[in-house]
Design a protein around this motif. Sequence first.
Motif, PDB file in Angstrom:
ATOM      1  N   PRO A  56      -9.135  12.974   2.833  1.00  0.00           N
ATOM      2  CA  PRO A  56     -10.070  11.945   3.281  1.00  0.00           C
ATOM      3  C   PRO A  56      -9.365  10.839   4.056  1.00  0.00           C
ATOM      4  O   PRO A  56      -8.135  10.728   4.028  1.00  0.00           O
ATOM      5  CB  PRO A  56     -10.671  11.411   1.980  1.00  0.00           C
ATOM      6  N   SER A  57     -10.146  10.029   4.730  1.00  0.00           N
ATOM      7  CA  SER A  57      -9.615   8.884   5.459  1.00  0.00           C
ATOM      8  C   SER A  57      -8.808   8.002   4.507  1.00  0.00           C
ATOM      9  O   SER A  57      -9.241   7.741   3.388  1.00  0.00           O
ATOM     10  CB  SER A  57     -10.797   8.130   6.062  1.00  0.00           C
ATOM     11  N   GLY A  58      -7.626   7.582   4.931  1.00  0.00           N
ATOM     12  CA  GLY A  58      -6.790   6.727   4.105  1.00  0.00           C
ATOM     13  C   GLY A  58      -5.873   7.482   3.145  1.00  0.00           C
ATOM     14  O   GLY A  58      -5.127   6.871   2.383  1.00  0.00           O
ATOM     15  N   SER A  59      -5.897   8.828   3.209  1.00  0.00           N
ATOM     16  CA  SER A  59      -5.096   9.600   2.250  1.00  0.00           C
ATOM     17  C   SER A  59      -3.626   9.726   2.658  1.00  0.00           C
ATOM     18  O   SER A  59      -2.818  10.229   1.884  1.00  0.00           O
ATOM     19  CB  SER A  59      -5.712  10.989   2.034  1.00  0.00           C
ATOM     20  N   GLY A  60      -3.292   9.294   3.884  1.00  0.00           N
ATOM     21  CA  GLY A  60      -1.885   9.284   4.281  1.00  0.00           C
ATOM     22  C   GLY A  60      -1.514  10.303   5.355  1.00  0.00           C
ATOM     23  O   GLY A  60      -0.330  10.450   5.683  1.00  0.00           O
ATOM     24  N   LYS A  61      -2.508  10.951   5.963  1.00  0.00           N
ATOM     25  CA  LYS A  61      -2.223  12.003   6.941  1.00  0.00           C
ATOM     26  C   LYS A  61      -1.432  11.459   8.137  1.00  0.00           C
ATOM     27  O   LYS A  61      -0.417  12.021   8.532  1.00  0.00           O
ATOM     28  CB  LYS A  61      -3.538  12.638   7.444  1.00  0.00           C
TER      29      LYS A  61
ATOM     30  N   VAL B 266       0.871  -1.183   0.000  1.00  0.00           N
ATOM     31  CA  VAL B 266       0.000   0.000   0.000  1.00  0.00           C
ATOM     32  C   VAL B 266       0.904   1.227   0.000  1.00  0.00           C
ATOM     33  O   VAL B 266       1.708   1.413   0.915  1.00  0.00           O
ATOM     34  CB  VAL B 266      -0.872   0.040   1.273  1.00  0.00           C
TER      35      VAL B 266
ATOM     36  N   THR C 103       0.252   8.679   8.409  1.00  0.00           N
ATOM     37  CA  THR C 103       1.570   8.187   7.987  1.00  0.00           C
ATOM     38  C   THR C 103       2.559   9.350   7.886  1.00  0.00           C
ATOM     39  O   THR C 103       3.691   9.260   8.394  1.00  0.00           O
ATOM     40  CB  THR C 103       1.457   7.477   6.624  1.00  0.00           C
TER      41      THR C 103
ATOM     42  N   ALA D 132       1.339   4.522   0.957  1.00  0.00           N
ATOM     43  CA  ALA D 132       0.644   5.450   1.857  1.00  0.00           C
ATOM     44  C   ALA D 132       1.035   6.899   1.581  1.00  0.00           C
ATOM     45  O   ALA D 132       0.203   7.797   1.657  1.00  0.00           O
ATOM     46  CB  ALA D 132       0.938   5.081   3.313  1.00  0.00           C
TER      47      ALA D 132
HETATM   48  N1  ADP Z   1       0.549  -0.225   9.562  1.00  0.00           N
HETATM   49  C1  ADP Z   1      -0.064  -0.280   8.365  1.00  0.00           C
HETATM   50  N2  ADP Z   1      -0.081  -1.418   7.628  1.00  0.00           N
HETATM   51  C2  ADP Z   1      -0.683  -1.484   6.407  1.00  0.00           C
HETATM   52  N3  ADP Z   1      -1.285  -0.428   5.821  1.00  0.00           N
HETATM   53  C3  ADP Z   1      -1.313   0.733   6.497  1.00  0.00           C
HETATM   54  C4  ADP Z   1      -0.715   0.884   7.806  1.00  0.00           C
HETATM   55  N4  ADP Z   1      -0.893   2.158   8.212  1.00  0.00           N
HETATM   56  C5  ADP Z   1      -1.568   2.790   7.240  1.00  0.00           C
HETATM   57  N5  ADP Z   1      -1.821   1.939   6.205  1.00  0.00           N
HETATM   58  C6  ADP Z   1      -2.526   2.274   4.939  1.00  0.00           C
HETATM   59  O1  ADP Z   1      -1.902   3.444   4.397  1.00  0.00           O
HETATM   60  C7  ADP Z   1      -2.878   4.313   3.850  1.00  0.00           C
HETATM   61  C8  ADP Z   1      -2.803   5.662   4.547  1.00  0.00           C
HETATM   62  O2  ADP Z   1      -3.245   5.521   5.886  1.00  0.00           O
HETATM   63  P1  ADP Z   1      -3.200   6.698   6.966  1.00  0.00           P
HETATM   64  O3  ADP Z   1      -1.879   7.361   6.906  1.00  0.00           O
HETATM   65  O4  ADP Z   1      -3.641   6.138   8.246  1.00  0.00           O
HETATM   66  O5  ADP Z   1      -4.318   7.696   6.380  1.00  0.00           O
HETATM   67  P2  ADP Z   1      -5.226   8.800   7.114  1.00  0.00           P
HETATM   68  O6  ADP Z   1      -4.578   9.156   8.393  1.00  0.00           O
HETATM   69  O7  ADP Z   1      -5.298   9.943   6.137  1.00  0.00           O
HETATM   70  O8  ADP Z   1      -6.574   8.178   7.311  1.00  0.00           O
HETATM   71  C9  ADP Z   1      -4.217   3.609   4.009  1.00  0.00           C
HETATM   72  O9  ADP Z   1      -4.494   2.918   2.812  1.00  0.00           O
HETATM   73  C10 ADP Z   1      -3.963   2.652   5.161  1.00  0.00           C
HETATM   74  O10 ADP Z   1      -4.800   1.539   5.079  1.00  0.00           O
END
Ligand code: ADP
Length: 227
Positions: free
Chosen positions: A45-50, A24, A52, A26
């Motif tokens: 949006p949710s899942g956009s990488g914030k 993935v 990370t 991120a």
């Molecule tokens: N530890 C992890 N293992 C696998 N995938 C991850 C992990 N952390 C985040 N992701 C994936 O990375 C992408 C970005 O996630 P995230 O940074 O949490 O976004 P946000 O905070 O914007 O919701 C998403 O697709 C999420 O599922």
Amino acid sequence: MNSSSPFVACTEVSKSYADGDQAVDAIRELSMEAHGGQVTAIVGPSGSGKTTLLHLIGGVEHVDSGSIIAAGVDLGELSSSEQTAFRARNVSFVFADLNLLPVLSIYENISLGLALLRLGQPEAHQRAMSALDLVDLADRAHRLPATLSSGERQRVAIARALARESALVIADEPTAHLDHAMALQITNLLRSLGADHGSCVLMATHDSAVAEGADQVLRLEDGRRID
Ligand SMILES: Nc1ncnc2c1ncn2[C@@H]1O[C@H](COP(=O)(O)OP(=O)(O)O)[C@@H](O)[C@H]1O
Ligand SMILES: [Mg+2]
């Protein structure tokens, strides 16, 4: 625009996670700068990488490629013990999922956050109490976290960051559990951390009203900057 050198500079940063046999992506080739004394909102949006991105800048995770300079330090060069020292010295985290210790009063939770700074007891006490006062919880200093509402616990997490007066404050959805009035109050507190202490404040949010108060807004979609 700000002509002083940035407190945080990301250059073509990428980070992916393994998800089974898939990767993935991120964060994808993301570059950004953030300055001391300012609030930078990271919106998407949710899942956009914030989250990370905040973990990478806060020294919680390592980039796969690209570089991050924060507080004059190239985070890619740090060993994991140096990373821990970097966080202790420079970073306060305000996470959505709080991480308050349940057996300690809220005053003690804040004091624990100050222990690494090795302040004298009078200064530590004064900082903890004035931070609780700023979030309107001074009269509940002796309470255990479980006896507070989720919004009040969120304010404790903010107070802990306020008391540390860190150079870098990383807030992940800090207003997620709060009503509109309290969300604005918290945003104002984060702004005053920038203005009064010169802290570089990075705040992820999906609330555009909260982002409006920021000095800089950075938009993410699918791990990329889109602004
Ligand atoms: N530890 C992890 N293992 C696998 N995938 C991850 C992990 N952390 C985040 N992701 C994936 O990375 C992408 C970005 O996630 P995230 O940074 O949490 O976004 P946000 O905070 O914007 O919701 C998403 O697709 C999420 O599922
Ligand atoms: Mg997140």
